[in-house]
Each structure stands twice: as structure tokens, then as C-alpha cells.
Design a protein around this motif. Structure first.
Motif, mmCIF file in Angstrom:
data_model
loop_
_atom_site.group_PDB
_atom_site.id
_atom_site.type_symbol
_atom_site.label_atom_id
_atom_site.label_comp_id
_atom_site.label_asym_id
_atom_site.label_seq_id
_atom_site.Cartn_x
_atom_site.Cartn_y
_atom_site.Cartn_z
ATOM 1 N N PRO A 192 -4.099 -14.717 35.529
ATOM 2 C CA PRO A 192 -4.757 -14.334 34.288
ATOM 3 C C PRO A 192 -4.072 -14.866 33.049
ATOM 4 N N ARG A 193 -2.858 -15.340 33.145
ATOM 5 C CA ARG A 193 -2.218 -15.926 31.966
ATOM 6 C C ARG A 193 -1.349 -17.091 32.400
ATOM 7 N N ALA A 194 -1.127 -18.001 31.498
ATOM 8 C CA ALA A 194 -0.485 -19.261 31.874
ATOM 9 C C ALA A 194 1.026 -19.178 31.888
ATOM 10 N N ALA A 195 1.600 -18.363 31.037
ATOM 11 C CA ALA A 195 3.054 -18.350 30.928
ATOM 12 C C ALA A 195 3.546 -16.933 30.763
ATOM 13 N N GLN A 196 4.729 -16.679 31.278
ATOM 14 C CA GLN A 196 5.344 -15.369 31.167
ATOM 15 C C GLN A 196 6.024 -15.237 29.807
ATOM 16 N N PRO A 197 5.658 -14.208 28.992
ATOM 17 C CA PRO A 197 6.339 -14.024 27.719
ATOM 18 C C PRO A 197 7.830 -13.761 27.931
ATOM 19 N N SER A 198 8.607 -14.169 26.976
ATOM 20 C CA SER A 198 10.043 -13.942 27.063
ATOM 21 C C SER A 198 10.364 -12.460 27.037
ATOM 22 N N ARG A 199 11.316 -12.063 27.868
ATOM 23 C CA ARG A 199 11.755 -10.679 27.869
ATOM 24 C C ARG A 199 13.189 -10.587 27.384
ATOM 25 N N SER A 200 13.590 -11.498 26.525
ATOM 26 C CA SER A 200 14.978 -11.542 26.075
ATOM 27 C C SER A 200 15.229 -10.614 24.893
ATOM 28 N N THR A 201 14.156 -10.147 24.267
ATOM 29 C CA THR A 201 14.345 -9.253 23.135
ATOM 30 C C THR A 201 14.504 -7.829 23.628
ATOM 31 N N ALA A 202 15.038 -6.974 22.773
ATOM 32 C CA ALA A 202 15.267 -5.582 23.159
ATOM 33 C C ALA A 202 13.948 -4.864 23.351
ATOM 34 N N SER A 249 13.784 -2.130 37.973
ATOM 35 C CA SER A 249 12.862 -2.194 36.838
ATOM 36 C C SER A 249 13.507 -2.899 35.654
ATOM 37 N N ASP A 250 12.699 -3.661 34.945
ATOM 38 C CA ASP A 250 13.141 -4.366 33.750
ATOM 39 C C ASP A 250 12.597 -3.645 32.524
ATOM 40 N N PRO A 251 13.439 -2.970 31.740
ATOM 41 C CA PRO A 251 12.936 -2.255 30.561
ATOM 42 C C PRO A 251 12.170 -3.147 29.598
ATOM 43 N N HIS A 252 12.475 -4.454 29.588
ATOM 44 C CA HIS A 252 11.781 -5.350 28.677
ATOM 45 C C HIS A 252 10.321 -5.581 29.081
ATOM 46 N N ALA A 253 9.968 -5.141 30.272
ATOM 47 C CA ALA A 253 8.586 -5.310 30.720
ATOM 48 C C ALA A 253 7.640 -4.338 30.028
ATOM 49 N N LEU A 254 8.181 -3.278 29.441
ATOM 50 C CA LEU A 254 7.344 -2.298 28.744
ATOM 51 C C LEU A 254 7.611 -2.426 27.254
ATOM 52 N N PRO A 255 6.704 -3.055 26.505
ATOM 53 C CA PRO A 255 6.966 -3.309 25.093
ATOM 54 C C PRO A 255 6.676 -2.117 24.190
ATOM 55 N N THR A 256 6.303 -0.993 24.755
ATOM 56 C CA THR A 256 5.910 0.163 23.956
ATOM 57 C C THR A 256 6.102 1.414 24.787
ATOM 58 N N ALA A 290 10.741 2.707 27.262
ATOM 59 C CA ALA A 290 10.926 1.575 28.167
ATOM 60 C C ALA A 290 12.059 1.797 29.158
ATOM 61 N N GLN A 291 13.023 2.646 28.777
ATOM 62 C CA GLN A 291 14.146 2.925 29.666
ATOM 63 C C GLN A 291 13.855 4.069 30.641
ATOM 64 N N GLY A 292 12.663 4.648 30.536
ATOM 65 C CA GLY A 292 12.318 5.742 31.422
ATOM 66 C C GLY A 292 12.846 7.085 30.978
ATOM 67 N N ARG A 293 13.008 7.253 29.653
ATOM 68 C CA ARG A 293 13.460 8.526 29.103
ATOM 69 C C ARG A 293 12.264 9.271 28.536
ATOM 70 N N ILE A 294 12.186 10.557 28.787
ATOM 71 C CA ILE A 294 11.080 11.360 28.271
ATOM 72 C C ILE A 294 11.312 11.645 26.795
ATOM 73 N N ARG A 295 10.364 11.197 25.953
ATOM 74 C CA ARG A 295 10.481 11.367 24.500
ATOM 75 C C ARG A 295 9.678 12.563 23.988
ATOM 76 N N TRP A 296 8.661 12.931 24.732
ATOM 77 C CA TRP A 296 7.757 14.007 24.293
ATOM 78 C C TRP A 296 7.101 14.584 25.526
ATOM 79 N N ARG A 297 6.857 15.889 25.498
ATOM 80 C CA ARG A 297 6.128 16.480 26.608
ATOM 81 C C ARG A 297 5.297 17.664 26.110
ATOM 82 N N PHE A 298 4.272 17.958 26.887
ATOM 83 C CA PHE A 298 3.396 19.095 26.596
ATOM 84 C C PHE A 298 2.888 19.641 27.921
#
Length: 369
Positions: free
Chosen positions: A18-28, A55-62, A79-87
Motif C-alpha cells: 500500500p505504500r512505496a517507502a517506509q517513513p523514517s522512525r529516527s525521530t522521537a 515493539s518500536d515506540p516510533h511506530a506509533l506517532p500519536t 507510544a511507550q505503552g504507558r496509560i495516560r488516561w482512563r475511565f
């Protein structure tokens, strides 16, 4: 075909990917908790994140909203798998209020609320993120029906920009449009005497009504394996069968003439197809890697696909260029409630400005939805 990675500026790709190139995951990676956001703050779980090994935290940009159905809760993880909010937290529910089996949850257009369907409890709720309060509900908890303020297994309620709500009502064989704050539908398509594909008059167990083109919606029907594009005025644009899918779930638009659906089966699959039913991409691993009743997949800004793999007790991110899982929250085959665990996760959405309704507006800027 156009690239799933950039619906605002599609690029050509090969037929294999579905896409031609893998976006860089070098950013935080993003924390999913930017300044001023109501879920901003320290993680609510102890210590570091709780991602699946590899798991690569850079794979989740949000950040990611998860409807953790069998745990009767919503969580937002970063992205690191930490719970920020719950209900709900202790004290969030007022006397007499309940919150049971949330199966789908999406951000509202204002980004300040979450709309939740409690399918098996027959109610839709709207939750204020900052105050942790239920501010509206439609339906009678614990009691199903087809009259005013009644539902029977509602699924995938979505709030539109005018504050109104659209939803599929599966066992009533109908779709509803509910104006802001109302407790009776403004429009109804179908009804309990249906149960077969004859849109807009009859539907075969519809389980999704997602905004797509300007003023239009994609309706997914379980019975007969159908996806139909329909306007809010009930005009049917087209219908097709998602190719090779047994139990279609939650079809959504990911680009010009590109539609994404899951197959809620075992083994399950994720498929991208055209309005004529031509397959463009399929993810259907077998053996120990097989999906088990995945119910929703959404594209992410970096081109990866996030999916809740319900009976495998996990949410995963798939790189469609390599067909590899690059991020996972939850322990495969092991349900739980502790940080890092899920129990039948049945819904998800990306944190704004990457949520489903935000993406719909970017795909179709003139959309009245």
C-alpha cells in the motif's frame, strides 16, 4: 493505487504494497499528551511502559484510545505503552450510572469528548475527557428495544461536526441519525422487519456507519458481506462485497477509492479494496501469528495500520510495506487488567488531530459530516 500513508498527498506504489517507502522512525515518538490536552500528565501506571517485547515506540506517532471491553474501561496509552488516561476511575460514575462492556470509542470533532457504544448494554454515551463525566447518553442501559431512546446492540456511534450522532443498530437492522442532545432519532433507515440487503430500506445486520465522502457514509453489513456508500439523505451511491471476507467489520475510507475493513473471524484478516470489490492489499497471517476476530483497523499518518485483535487480547500496529507487526500493547492470548494487559479490546481511535473524524475531514475537506 495511491499511498495509504498520505491521504492528503497520495503517491503511487506497487501492487504488492500500500505504500512505496517506509517513513523514517529516527525521530522521537509522540507521547500522545501535548500541551493543553485533557489527558496530559504523568502516566497512570507504575514505572516504564508496557509494550510487547520487540515493539518500536516510533511506530506509533500519536496516542491511542482503546475500548477495553471486558475490563469495562477506556484507556489512552502513549507510544511507550504507558496509560495516560482512563475511565472510569473511582468516583467518575455518579450514583446510578453504569459503564459496561464498551466495545467502540471515538473522539468527537471538538477533541474534548469521547463517544462510546456499550453494545451489549444497549446504550451510547458521551464522556467529557477533562472532567471524566458522562454528559449524555442515548438508550436504556440493560434494556433493548426499537422505540425512542432505545437500541439493540448499537455499534460504532460517531459524532458529526454539528453534534449529531450516527450509529448502526445491529439487531434492530437499522441505522440512526440522532440530533444533538435528542432522545429520539431524527432519521431511521431500515428496521426490525429487515435483515437483508436492500439499502436504504433494509439492512442485513449493519455494524458500522462511518463518514467518508462529502455528506456520505460507509455502511458495513454482516449478513451478505456488503459495504454501501450512502448519503445522509438516504441516497445509495454504490454497494460492493469486500473481497474474500466472511464477516466484514467497520469499513472506513483510507484514500480515493480505497477502503479498509477487517474480517471478524478466526483466522481474521485486514483488507484494502476498491468500490468495485477489487483487492489492493490483504494481511492474513496463519498459524501462531493468525489474527483472532479483529474488529477494527485504521490507517495512521505514517502509513502503518493499527488494529484491535480482539480475541488475541492485543492492539497491534502493522507495517503494510513489510507485513510485520512493529508495535503491540497487550499480551497475546492472555487477558488481564494490569498495565500492559487488555481483555477483549474491541475498539480504538487515534488521539486528535489524527482521530477518525479528523482524518475524514482531511480526506474530504468539503465534507459536511
Amino acid at each position: 493505487m495511491s499511498a495509504i500513508s498520505s491521504p492528503r498527498s497520495p503517491a503511487p506504489v506497487t501492487a504488492q504494497h500500500p505504500r512505496a517507502a517506509q517513513p523514517s522512525r529516527s525521530t522521537a515518538p509522540s507521547s500522545g499528551a501535548g500541551p493543553g490536552q485533557p489527558w496530559q500528565g504523568r502516566p497512570l501506571g507504575p514505572g516504564a511502559g508496557h509494550l510487547h517485547p520487540g515493539s518500536d515506540p516510533h511506530a506509533l506517532p500519536t496516542g491511542l484510545l482503546i475500548a477495553d471491553k471486558a475490563n469495562n474501561r477506556l484507556i489512552i496509552v502513549d507510544a511507550q505503552g504507558r496509560i495516560r488516561w482512563r475511565f472510569p476511575r473511582p468516583g467518575d460514575l455518579r450514583p446510578g450510572q453504569t459503564f459496561r462492556v464498551p466495545d467502540d470509542a471515538f473522539f468527537t470533532p471538538d477533541g474534548r469528548h469521547i463517544i462510546v457504544t456499550e453494545e451489549d448494554d444497549f446504550v451510547i454515551r458521551v464522556i467529557d475527557i477533562a472532567t471524566h463525566r458522562i454528559v449524555y447518553h442515548y438508550g436504556t442501559p440493560g434494556s433493548h428495544g426499537a422505540g425512542p431512546n432505545q437500541l439493540w446492540n448499537p455499534d460504532d456511534a460517531i459524532m458529526l461536526r454539528d453534534g449529531s450522532i450516527v450509529t448502526a443498530d445491529i439487531k434492530n437492522q437499522r441505522l440512526l441519525h440522532i440530533t444533538e442532545g435528542a432522545h429520539r432519532p431524527a432519521r431511521v433507515w431500515g428496521g426490525p422487519t429487515g435483515g437483508y440487503h436492500d439499502p436504504p430500506r433494509a439492512w442485513g445486520a449493519p455494524n458500522g456507519m462511518f463518514p467518508s465522502a462529502p455528506g456520505e457514509f460507509l455502511v458495513t453489513e454482516i449478513r451478505g458481506d456488503w459495504v454501501t456508500a450512502m448519503s445522509l439523505q438516504g441516497q445509495v451511491r454504490w454497494s460492493t462485497h469486500p473481497p474474500g471476507v466472511l464477516y466484514p467489520s467497520d469499513t472506513n475510507q483510507v484514500g480515493p477509492d480505497r477502503y479498509l475493513t477487517t474480517d471478524y473471524s478466526a483466522p481474521g484478516q485486514i483488507v484494502i479494496f476498491t468500490r468495485t470489490g477489487r483487492p489492493l492489499w490483504r494481511y492474513r497471517p496463519t498459524g501462531a501469528a493468525a489474527l483472532d476476530h479483529p474488529s477494527l483497523a485504521l490507517p495512521m499518518p505514517n502509513g502503518d495500520i493499527v488494529c484491535n485483535d480482539d480475541y488475541n487480547q492485543r492492539v497491534i500496529v502493522i507495517d503494510p510495506h513489510t507485513n510485520k507487526i512493529v508495535w503491540q500493547y497487550g499480551h497475546t492470548h492472555h487477558a488481564g487488567r494490569a498495565p500492559g494487559y487488555l481483555s477483549n479490546p474491541d475498539g480504538l481511535d487515534l488521539v486528535p488531530p489524527n482521530s477518525l473524524v479528523d482524518r475524514t475531514l482531511h480526506l474530504n475537506p468539503s465534507s459536511g459530516g
